[in-house]
Design a protein around this motif. Structure first.
Motif, PDB file in Angstrom:
ATOM      1  N   VAL A   6      43.062  18.048  61.370  1.00 37.97           N
ATOM      2  CA  VAL A   6      43.870  18.615  60.349  1.00 37.97           C
ATOM      3  C   VAL A   6      42.803  18.148  59.020  1.00 37.97           C
ATOM      4  O   VAL A   6      42.700  17.090  58.693  1.00 37.97           O
ATOM      5  N   TYR A  22      52.234  14.518  54.948  1.00 33.43           N
ATOM      6  CA  TYR A  22      51.937  13.634  55.950  1.00 33.43           C
ATOM      7  C   TYR A  22      53.346  13.651  56.686  1.00 33.43           C
ATOM      8  O   TYR A  22      53.257  13.694  58.177  1.00 33.43           O
ATOM      9  N   LEU A  25      53.055  16.358  59.254  1.00 37.29           N
ATOM     10  CA  LEU A  25      52.058  15.996  60.412  1.00 37.29           C
ATOM     11  C   LEU A  25      53.278  15.019  61.668  1.00 37.29           C
ATOM     12  O   LEU A  25      53.150  15.228  62.675  1.00 37.29           O
ATOM     13  N   TRP A  38      44.298  13.322  60.854  1.00 35.73           N
ATOM     14  CA  TRP A  38      43.968  13.863  59.431  1.00 35.73           C
ATOM     15  C   TRP A  38      42.712  13.485  58.562  1.00 35.73           C
ATOM     16  O   TRP A  38      42.929  12.254  58.434  1.00 35.73           O
ATOM     17  N   VAL A  59      45.011   8.749  60.169  1.00 40.33           N
ATOM     18  CA  VAL A  59      44.557   9.185  58.904  1.00 40.33           C
ATOM     19  C   VAL A  59      43.315   8.577  58.506  1.00 40.33           C
ATOM     20  O   VAL A  59      43.133   7.369  58.202  1.00 40.33           O
TER      21      VAL A  59
END
Length: 252
Positions: A6, A22, A25, A38, A59
């Motif tokens: 993403v 977030y 997700l 991410w 992330v």
């Protein structure tokens, strides 16, 4: 383990909804064996928007010289390890099942978009007014709509095979409309599909870039539209088409 990456661009001052993005997700239920990552890229180098993001190994956060959203997205793409990519604006939220529907659709087509709903400043949620019929899209549909200034999808719902995005050079380095630019470029070389079930909450608010009068300066807005269409036409004239193939190792 297969991954969907993403991609989000953000700038300091436009980061206040990152936590909600977030959370959307984290709430995603993916097909068995799949995971997401991410890749967030700041359009700038303050590092401050990262404070909004919990510590999560899925992330990654990058900083760099400011170059507008298209540049930031492509810089984030350099960290993408997934076979598929999904765009997500920093002020939007994925709806339940969005990534699963992308993954299932991309198993048979090179790229896709999906329906979304608008979140108005009042808190009211309304559906998009011009959604296409779900399924395979007619070649050139979005180009024709773009020429008529009536694009029937939010291009920020775009998802695609990562190799296709790389083959197209990532997002165009424009002052805006970079999502439209990639959408029309992908359409020029491959057939896509539309997912009818909404996958995104598109937040409309006074601080978003497209809400400012400056963004719509006539000459600049025209130049962006012309650039998007010139690229799509040039790609179409090559008669080149992109089809998914076995990914080439990064070391090749």
């Amino acid at each position: 383990m297969p991954v969907i990456s993403v991609i989000t661009a953000v700038y300091h001052g436009g980061h206040h909804f990152l936590r909600e993005a977030y959370n959307s997700l984290v709430a995603q239920k993916l097909p068995n064996g799949w995971s997401w990552q991410w890749c967030i890229q700041e359009d700038g180098d303050t590092g401050l928007p990262a404070d909004e993001i919990p510590n999560d190994e899925r992330v990654s956060y990058g900083i760099g010289l400011g170059g507008r959203t298209g540049v930031a997205r492509t810089m984030a793409l350099a960290r993408a390890s997934g076979m598929y990519v999904r765009t997500l604006d920093a002020d939007d939220m994925l709806l339940p099942g969005a990534l699963t529907r992308d993954i299932e659709t991309l198993d048979s087509v090179p790229w896709c978009t999906s329906a979304c709903v608008d979140l108005l400043p009042s808190g009211k949620i309304v559906p998009g007014p011009y959604d296409p019929t779900p399924g395979l899209l007619d070649p050139g549909r979005f180009y024709r709509e773009h020429e008529a200034d009536r694009l029937s999808v939010q291009a920020v719902t775009f998802a695609a095979h990562t190799d296709l995005i790389w083959a197209l050079g990532g997002w165009p380095a424009l002052t805006g409309a970079e999502t439209d630019g990639l959408l029309l470029a992908a359409e020029a070389v491959a057939q896509g599909a539309f997912i009818g079930e909404p996958g995104l909450i598109y937040r409309k608010h006074a601080a978003q870039t497209t809400a400012s009068d400056r963004y719509w300066h006539a000459d600049e807005a025209k130049a962006r539209k012309d650039a998007v269409r010139h690229r799509a036409r040039a790609l179409r004239r090559t008669n080149w088409s992109w089809n998914p193939r076995q990914p080439v190792p990064a070391s090749a």
